[in-house]
Enzyme design. Sequence first.
Site, short mmCIF file in Angstrom:
data_model
loop_
_atom_site.label_atom_id
_atom_site.label_comp_id
_atom_site.label_asym_id
_atom_site.label_seq_id
_atom_site.Cartn_x
_atom_site.Cartn_y
_atom_site.Cartn_z
N LYS A 52 0.84 -1.20 0.00
CA LYS A 52 0.00 0.00 0.00
C LYS A 52 0.88 1.25 0.00
CE LYS A 52 -3.85 -2.38 2.25
NZ LYS A 52 -4.65 -2.63 3.45
N GLN A 96 -4.40 -1.44 9.83
CA GLN A 96 -4.45 -2.77 9.22
C GLN A 96 -5.03 -3.80 10.19
OE1 GLN A 96 -3.80 -3.29 6.04
NE2 GLN A 96 -3.92 -5.51 6.01
N ASP A 119 -10.74 3.15 4.50
CA ASP A 119 -11.13 1.74 4.43
C ASP A 119 -12.66 1.59 4.32
OD1 ASP A 119 -9.12 -0.23 4.42
OD2 ASP A 119 -8.68 0.07 6.56
#
Length: 291
Positions: A52, A96, A119
């Site tokens: 990412k 994460q 997200d």
Amino acid sequence: MKLIDGKKIALKIKDEIKDQVYKMIELGEKPPHLAAVIVGNDGASLTYVGSKVKSCKQVGFNSTLITLPENISENELLYEVDKLNKNNDIDGFIVQLPLPKHIDENKVTLSINPNKDVDGFHPSNFGKMALGMKSFIPATPFGIIELLDRYQIKTSGKHTVVIGRSSIVGRPISILMNSKGKSGDSTVTVVHSRTKNIKDYIKSADILISALGVPDFVKKEMVKDGVVVIDVGITRVIDENSEKGYVIKGDVDFESVKDKASYITPVPGGVGPMTIAMLLKNTLLSRSINS
Ligand code: GUN
């Protein structure tokens, strides 16, 4: 059979984003800035977050990686999130998952400023998505929608079967595909570990989306002719013959299913690269929300 080349489409999307960043810089604006928080040393999570951050550089974004120890307390993590919420230099950020067991993931998700939640996991964004309102859409389902759209795969009136009901993939993709809109208007069945006669549902799928995490679970005899297969599985399987000591396997036995499918995503190179591209797309969107 037509291969759905997620790697190629993701590169195209990244090029589109790069062009937009270039225009922003020409106008004297700062490039978007994504931060990623990782807790602990899980190999797979470190790889994903590393990709990412690397992708941010490819499109001209700024990026910050915050690495925290496995034994960090919940309060200390919440403090880090609060700092990111308040930092005007950060447009969007992710924490994460999964987090270590002693940390309540829901508490952390709730603590993220919804306007920076690239997200799309915060209930405010998830609720808006479910109501068909403008919001951040979780990157993996967003990537699947985009792939179906760019390959002009008809979803309206089709029977879509989703294997798995996770908050990150199964549930949001089921909502998006039965909603009105891009790659929508499908009749969706979600099957999971408690579903009786799971094979009967899978066999009736026009579009099969598997987000189970069991390598090679879907076999040729389980699907119907002409099925569209989207494989979200990415499991590391030990393989002493490979350089890394493991290989990445999808949920679908690709070699046997490919001859029956009309379209199929490979693993790797299918949904995975799209997840990253759509996270970048959300970060670009966060920039316009927060400026
Ligand atoms: N773990 C697996 N997929 C994801 C994702 O898309 N975002 C975050 N934050 N964690 C994940």
